[in-house]
Design an enzyme around this catalytic site. Sequence first.
Site, mmCIF file in Angstrom:
data_model
loop_
_atom_site.group_PDB
_atom_site.id
_atom_site.type_symbol
_atom_site.label_atom_id
_atom_site.label_comp_id
_atom_site.label_asym_id
_atom_site.label_seq_id
_atom_site.Cartn_x
_atom_site.Cartn_y
_atom_site.Cartn_z
ATOM 1 N N LYS A 22 0.875 -1.216 0.005
ATOM 2 C CA LYS A 22 0.302 -0.037 -0.082
ATOM 3 C C LYS A 22 1.304 1.379 0.163
ATOM 4 O O LYS A 22 0.253 2.396 -0.299
ATOM 5 C CB LYS A 22 -0.685 -0.269 1.031
ATOM 6 C CG LYS A 22 -0.087 0.061 2.671
ATOM 7 C CD LYS A 22 -0.511 1.274 3.264
ATOM 8 C CE LYS A 22 -0.509 1.145 4.498
ATOM 9 N NZ LYS A 22 -0.430 3.195 5.546
ATOM 10 N N ASN A 23 1.966 1.449 0.608
ATOM 11 C CA ASN A 23 3.081 2.628 0.304
ATOM 12 C C ASN A 23 3.204 2.437 -0.786
ATOM 13 O O ASN A 23 4.376 3.465 -1.242
ATOM 14 C CB ASN A 23 4.299 2.172 1.773
ATOM 15 C CG ASN A 23 3.956 2.745 3.096
ATOM 16 O OD1 ASN A 23 2.473 2.995 2.971
ATOM 17 N ND2 ASN A 23 3.854 2.299 4.103
ATOM 18 N N ARG A 96 -1.883 10.024 6.166
ATOM 19 C CA ARG A 96 -0.926 11.259 5.984
ATOM 20 C C ARG A 96 -0.256 11.044 4.879
ATOM 21 O O ARG A 96 0.074 11.883 4.384
ATOM 22 C CB ARG A 96 0.317 10.280 7.346
ATOM 23 C CG ARG A 96 0.042 9.798 8.255
ATOM 24 C CD ARG A 96 -0.322 11.479 9.295
ATOM 25 N NE ARG A 96 1.532 12.037 9.051
ATOM 26 C CZ ARG A 96 1.614 13.038 9.246
ATOM 27 N NH1 ARG A 96 0.282 13.682 10.231
ATOM 28 N NH2 ARG A 96 2.279 13.834 9.455
ATOM 29 N N PRO A 126 5.842 16.371 9.693
ATOM 30 C CA PRO A 126 6.296 17.286 9.360
ATOM 31 C C PRO A 126 6.500 17.639 7.554
ATOM 32 O O PRO A 126 7.069 17.054 7.066
ATOM 33 C CB PRO A 126 7.366 18.882 9.645
ATOM 34 C CG PRO A 126 8.111 17.755 10.432
ATOM 35 C CD PRO A 126 7.492 16.409 10.660
ATOM 36 N N ILE A 127 5.640 18.547 6.470
ATOM 37 C CA ILE A 127 5.232 18.581 5.101
ATOM 38 C C ILE A 127 6.701 19.774 5.207
ATOM 39 O O ILE A 127 6.709 20.901 3.884
ATOM 40 C CB ILE A 127 4.129 19.400 5.033
ATOM 41 C CG1 ILE A 127 4.483 18.918 3.594
ATOM 42 C CG2 ILE A 127 3.990 20.187 5.470
ATOM 43 C CD1 ILE A 127 2.503 18.816 2.888
ATOM 44 N N ASP A 128 7.216 20.031 6.299
ATOM 45 C CA ASP A 128 8.240 21.465 5.529
ATOM 46 C C ASP A 128 9.396 21.018 4.381
ATOM 47 O O ASP A 128 9.638 21.891 3.415
ATOM 48 C CB ASP A 128 8.644 22.214 6.864
ATOM 49 C CG ASP A 128 9.790 21.125 7.884
ATOM 50 O OD1 ASP A 128 9.247 20.091 7.689
ATOM 51 O OD2 ASP A 128 10.954 20.838 7.575
ATOM 52 N N LEU A 129 9.888 19.874 3.913
ATOM 53 C CA LEU A 129 10.557 19.957 3.565
ATOM 54 C C LEU A 129 9.877 19.963 1.876
ATOM 55 O O LEU A 129 10.700 20.162 0.777
ATOM 56 C CB LEU A 129 11.213 18.138 3.214
ATOM 57 C CG LEU A 129 11.761 17.523 4.981
ATOM 58 C CD1 LEU A 129 12.276 16.454 5.580
ATOM 59 C CD2 LEU A 129 13.122 18.863 5.049
ATOM 60 N N ASP A 309 8.701 0.266 10.385
ATOM 61 C CA ASP A 309 7.496 -0.432 10.079
ATOM 62 C C ASP A 309 7.373 -1.852 10.865
ATOM 63 O O ASP A 309 6.529 -2.693 11.131
ATOM 64 C CB ASP A 309 7.085 -0.390 9.000
ATOM 65 C CG ASP A 309 6.784 0.882 8.703
ATOM 66 O OD1 ASP A 309 6.426 1.895 10.075
ATOM 67 O OD2 ASP A 309 6.145 1.476 7.326
ATOM 68 N N ILE A 331 13.463 6.565 14.308
ATOM 69 C CA ILE A 331 13.187 7.165 12.811
ATOM 70 C C ILE A 331 11.639 7.780 14.032
ATOM 71 O O ILE A 331 11.524 9.290 13.712
ATOM 72 C CB ILE A 331 12.111 6.114 12.552
ATOM 73 C CG1 ILE A 331 12.766 5.240 11.983
ATOM 74 C CG2 ILE A 331 11.711 7.199 11.257
ATOM 75 C CD1 ILE A 331 14.523 6.220 11.163
ATOM 76 N N ARG A 401 -5.903 -0.450 7.448
ATOM 77 C CA ARG A 401 -5.749 0.601 6.451
ATOM 78 C C ARG A 401 -4.129 0.165 6.048
ATOM 79 O O ARG A 401 -3.931 0.461 4.680
ATOM 80 C CB ARG A 401 -5.251 1.832 7.616
ATOM 81 C CG ARG A 401 -6.202 2.674 8.291
ATOM 82 C CD ARG A 401 -5.110 3.529 8.531
ATOM 83 N NE ARG A 401 -4.208 4.382 8.214
ATOM 84 C CZ ARG A 401 -2.984 4.281 8.804
ATOM 85 N NH1 ARG A 401 -2.538 3.669 9.311
ATOM 86 N NH2 ARG A 401 -2.009 5.148 7.873
#
Length: 434
Positions: A22-23, A96, A126-129, A309, A331, A401
């Site tokens: 799924k990833n 996510r 965070p989405i900053d990258l 994971d 991580i 999920r």
Amino acid sequence: MDKFVIRGGNPLVGTIRVSGAKNSALPCMAAAILTEDQITLENVPQVRDIETERRLLASMGAEVGQREGRAHDRITINCRTLSDPVARYEIVKTMRASSLVLGPLVARAGMARVAMPGGCAIGGRPIDLHIKGLEKMGAVITQAHGYLEARAERLRGAHLVFDKITVTGTEDLLMAAVLAEGETLMENCAREPEVTDLAALLTAMGAHIQGAGTSTIVVEGVTSLHGARYRINPDRIEAGTFLIAGAITGGDLIVSNCKPAHLGALIDKLQEAGILVEILSPETLRVRAHGPLRAADISTEEYPGFPTDMQAQYMALATQAEGVSQVRENIFENRFMHVQELVRMGANIKVDGSTATVRGPARLSAAAVMCSDLRASASLVLAALVADGESILDRVYHMDRGYERIEEKLRAVGAQIRRMGNIFPDKNQEKTDD
């Protein structure tokens, strides 16, 4: 709300088949945004996150083919029309991976409005990258009312150096770069097989990409991409979970439709713990317990290191090993929420910062436990398979999920496991991990 009821004590024997990753499927579905032609994806798992992504694309105007009959693992996506390039909060709040549509929307439509991902059960991501990279490529980005909006007439190639290795950041900016003007050099990229999967699809669509699977990726932008058919790789985390399931129950399990080459760090650690793992073919593994389990330390790292994971699942195994195992999580800062539930089942685990010390072997006893996130849920299933008595696992929507009908797969190889409740409840559930 769904529950699993599991009675422990049965060794798992037989063959269990791994579903698609799924990833990998999620970014590949997002890549369909980059072309007006049809994208056909095969080996797509039937899990909740895929359904959420399907709804997201459909809300933007895409035509997403329904899976029927023998082609239940195939999805067709046609983004000929992107009437509403917005990732709405009410859809993406449970997933996510919503940020993965940001890059392709800006590259294809010139704008994107994406609900900002909020907090996460296993730690902030965070989405900053993503933002930093898109701005270097010429996008103008604003944030307001919980949404991030990006605009660009056409993105420009740039030299991007990730401050921190990020899988979704690498994937998002890779998709943005394939339609950018000129060359994009990306350094300190994620090397995960899921990134390689995405790059292979993009290449099949006509993108010019070199270096996927290494820390440096070079992309020469093109003006347009075309349709393609692509088969998603098997899910290496599901495969790893089944390997541990066979080992922890003292079974003899063949894991099919997997890629042993993607599981090197886990296989090495299982062998160190005294487990016999045989590679029967490039797509098949066999796992058997080989005498008492031995304690072995793990430290999670980016690929090709030991995957974060698989940390929770390995911890369940460590409870049954003789000696002391150190489990270090590098991580995510909050990925030990399964510990308190394992302790309730009789595990001897102490946490100090980012390190958990597991003393075994522990005689686990059945209990009512709560699933907090996707991989924590898997660890509790594994523990319940060897616990004395009948355990009840609540909130197993987390499992849905990322694991395709795991209870049916485990039951087919000897597990005493059943589901109580509907497989996909209508109401939205809160956001969790990967």
